[in-house]
Design a protein around this motif. Structure first.
Motif, mmCIF file in Angstrom:
data_model
loop_
_atom_site.group_PDB
_atom_site.id
_atom_site.type_symbol
_atom_site.label_atom_id
_atom_site.label_comp_id
_atom_site.label_asym_id
_atom_site.label_seq_id
_atom_site.Cartn_x
_atom_site.Cartn_y
_atom_site.Cartn_z
ATOM 1 N N GLU A 134 2.054 -1.914 -8.732
ATOM 2 C CA GLU A 134 1.744 -3.243 -9.280
ATOM 3 C C GLU A 134 1.481 -3.155 -10.773
ATOM 4 O OE1 GLU A 134 -1.460 -5.216 -7.203
ATOM 5 O OE2 GLU A 134 -0.606 -4.666 -5.263
ATOM 6 N N ILE A 135 0.695 -2.161 -11.178
ATOM 7 C CA ILE A 135 0.378 -1.992 -12.602
ATOM 8 C C ILE A 135 1.648 -1.710 -13.393
ATOM 9 C CG2 ILE A 135 -0.819 -0.509 -14.269
ATOM 10 C CD1 ILE A 135 -2.988 -0.104 -12.060
ATOM 11 N N VAL A 136 2.481 -0.809 -12.884
ATOM 12 C CA VAL A 136 3.726 -0.460 -13.577
ATOM 13 C C VAL A 136 4.640 -1.680 -13.675
ATOM 14 C CG1 VAL A 136 5.848 0.912 -13.425
ATOM 15 C CG2 VAL A 136 3.632 1.985 -12.994
ATOM 16 N N ALA A 137 4.778 -2.408 -12.583
ATOM 17 C CA ALA A 137 5.648 -3.587 -12.568
ATOM 18 C C ALA A 137 5.188 -4.609 -13.599
ATOM 19 C CB ALA A 137 5.685 -4.203 -11.174
ATOM 20 N N ASP A 138 3.878 -4.839 -13.656
ATOM 21 C CA ASP A 138 3.341 -5.812 -14.613
ATOM 22 C C ASP A 138 3.419 -5.302 -16.044
ATOM 23 O OD1 ASP A 138 2.741 -7.520 -12.544
ATOM 24 O OD2 ASP A 138 0.613 -7.020 -12.485
ATOM 25 N N HIS A 139 3.009 -4.061 -16.232
ATOM 26 C CA HIS A 139 2.898 -3.516 -17.580
ATOM 27 C C HIS A 139 4.256 -3.277 -18.229
ATOM 28 C CE1 HIS A 139 0.394 -1.654 -20.685
ATOM 29 N NE2 HIS A 139 1.389 -0.806 -20.849
ATOM 30 N N PHE A 140 5.222 -2.825 -17.434
ATOM 31 C CA PHE A 140 6.529 -2.470 -17.995
ATOM 32 C C PHE A 140 7.629 -3.460 -17.629
ATOM 33 C CE2 PHE A 140 4.160 1.534 -17.754
ATOM 34 C CZ PHE A 140 4.268 1.955 -19.061
ATOM 35 N N ASP A 141 7.244 -4.548 -16.979
ATOM 36 C CA ASP A 141 8.184 -5.606 -16.618
ATOM 37 C C ASP A 141 9.405 -5.045 -15.882
ATOM 38 O OD1 ASP A 141 8.955 -8.254 -16.453
ATOM 39 O OD2 ASP A 141 10.111 -8.179 -18.312
ATOM 40 N N ASN B 5 10.269 8.150 -13.736
ATOM 41 C CA ASN B 5 9.655 8.830 -14.871
ATOM 42 C C ASN B 5 9.170 7.792 -15.877
ATOM 43 O OD1 ASN B 5 9.512 10.176 -17.571
ATOM 44 N ND2 ASN B 5 9.966 11.954 -16.296
ATOM 45 N N LEU B 6 7.892 7.860 -16.199
ATOM 46 C CA LEU B 6 7.282 6.872 -17.083
ATOM 47 C C LEU B 6 7.879 6.885 -18.481
ATOM 48 C CD1 LEU B 6 3.655 7.626 -15.955
ATOM 49 C CD2 LEU B 6 4.860 5.471 -15.562
ATOM 50 N N LYS B 7 8.204 8.069 -18.960
ATOM 51 C CA LYS B 7 8.666 8.165 -20.338
ATOM 52 C C LYS B 7 10.165 7.929 -20.477
ATOM 53 C CE LYS B 7 4.729 10.978 -21.358
ATOM 54 N NZ LYS B 7 4.120 12.181 -20.885
ATOM 55 N N THR B 8 10.940 8.487 -19.547
ATOM 56 C CA THR B 8 12.394 8.357 -19.697
ATOM 57 C C THR B 8 12.945 7.126 -18.978
ATOM 58 O OG1 THR B 8 12.786 9.860 -17.843
ATOM 59 C CG2 THR B 8 12.744 10.827 -20.042
ATOM 60 N N ASP B 9 12.480 6.855 -17.768
ATOM 61 C CA ASP B 9 13.015 5.717 -17.015
ATOM 62 C C ASP B 9 12.472 4.376 -17.507
ATOM 63 O OD1 ASP B 9 14.492 7.447 -15.431
ATOM 64 O OD2 ASP B 9 12.947 7.582 -13.896
ATOM 65 N N LEU B 10 11.236 4.383 -17.999
ATOM 66 C CA LEU B 10 10.624 3.128 -18.436
ATOM 67 C C LEU B 10 10.636 2.961 -19.943
ATOM 68 C CD1 LEU B 10 7.537 2.958 -16.068
ATOM 69 C CD2 LEU B 10 9.722 1.785 -15.836
ATOM 70 N N ASP C 163 -5.531 15.199 -22.216
ATOM 71 C CA ASP C 163 -4.650 16.340 -21.945
ATOM 72 C C ASP C 163 -4.094 16.283 -20.532
ATOM 73 O OD1 ASP C 163 -7.266 16.902 -21.037
ATOM 74 O OD2 ASP C 163 -6.894 19.050 -21.064
ATOM 75 N N GLU C 164 -4.848 15.711 -19.580
ATOM 76 C CA GLU C 164 -4.344 15.537 -18.220
ATOM 77 C C GLU C 164 -3.299 14.420 -18.185
ATOM 78 O OE1 GLU C 164 -5.082 17.277 -15.302
ATOM 79 O OE2 GLU C 164 -6.030 18.669 -16.712
ATOM 80 N N ALA C 165 -3.561 13.333 -18.896
ATOM 81 C CA ALA C 165 -2.636 12.197 -18.920
ATOM 82 C C ALA C 165 -1.271 12.617 -19.454
ATOM 83 C CB ALA C 165 -3.208 11.062 -19.754
ATOM 84 N N GLU C 166 -1.269 13.497 -20.446
ATOM 85 C CA GLU C 166 -0.009 13.949 -21.042
ATOM 86 C C GLU C 166 0.867 14.696 -20.036
ATOM 87 O OE1 GLU C 166 -0.803 16.178 -24.582
ATOM 88 O OE2 GLU C 166 -1.954 14.527 -25.460
ATOM 89 N N LYS C 167 0.248 15.285 -19.014
ATOM 90 C CA LYS C 167 0.993 16.037 -18.005
ATOM 91 C C LYS C 167 1.624 15.126 -16.951
ATOM 92 C CE LYS C 167 -2.296 19.848 -18.369
ATOM 93 N NZ LYS C 167 -3.359 20.543 -17.636
ATOM 94 N N LEU C 168 1.185 13.879 -16.904
ATOM 95 C CA LEU C 168 1.677 12.950 -15.889
ATOM 96 C C LEU C 168 2.959 12.294 -16.374
ATOM 97 C CD1 LEU C 168 -1.732 11.229 -15.048
ATOM 98 C CD2 LEU C 168 -0.656 13.143 -13.836
ATOM 99 N N SER C 169 4.057 12.588 -15.683
ATOM 100 C CA SER C 169 5.313 11.990 -16.136
ATOM 101 C C SER C 169 5.958 11.089 -15.090
ATOM 102 C CB SER C 169 6.292 13.064 -16.602
ATOM 103 O OG SER C 169 6.522 13.995 -15.578
ATOM 104 N N THR C 170 5.691 11.331 -13.814
ATOM 105 C CA THR C 170 6.298 10.486 -12.784
ATOM 106 C C THR C 170 5.230 9.676 -12.053
ATOM 107 O OG1 THR C 170 6.128 12.130 -11.012
ATOM 108 C CG2 THR C 170 8.140 12.182 -12.382
ATOM 109 N N ILE C 171 5.663 8.643 -11.379
ATOM 110 C CA ILE C 171 4.749 7.819 -10.594
ATOM 111 C C ILE C 171 4.063 8.675 -9.528
ATOM 112 C CG2 ILE C 171 4.585 5.847 -9.012
ATOM 113 C CD1 ILE C 171 5.156 5.095 -11.965
ATOM 114 N N GLY C 172 4.814 9.550 -8.891
ATOM 115 C CA GLY C 172 4.243 10.422 -7.874
ATOM 116 C C GLY C 172 3.124 11.299 -8.422
#
Length: 86
Positions: A17-24, A35-40, A65-74
């Motif tokens: 829901e957050i991704v859908a709203d935030h990234f339309d 992938n948050l960085k490449t797909d969105l 530093d933890e957030a930077e490691k997160l690249s996919t929704i999973g």
């Protein structure tokens, strides 16, 4: 379905829901592999805002530093699942 699977599903649904709203983006296109960085095409400001929204929604703190490691929704869902109390 185990309690842990059910919890992960609930987290996935909230994150979606957050991704859908935030990234339309259409919620149906959101999968664990998205992938948050490449797909969105999220830039650093988009990503920081997304992380802040996650922190508010899940009452969790995600270190930079933890957030930077997160690249996919999973990865986001698994991180939240592992770092929030039941």
């Amino acid at each position: 379905m185990t309690e842990n699977d059910n919890n992960r599903t609930q987290i996935f649904n909230k994150v979606s829901e957050i991704v859908a709203d935030h990234f339309d983006i259409d919620r149906a296109k959101i999968t664990d592999d998205l992938n948050l960085k490449t797909d969105l095409d999220a830039d650093s400001i988009d990503f920081v805002e997304f992380v802040l929204e996650l922190e508010d929604t899940f009452n969790a703190e995600i270190a930079d530093d933890e957030a930077e490691k997160l690249s996919t929704i999973g990865e986001v869902v698994d991180y939240i699942d592992q770092h929030t109390a039941d």
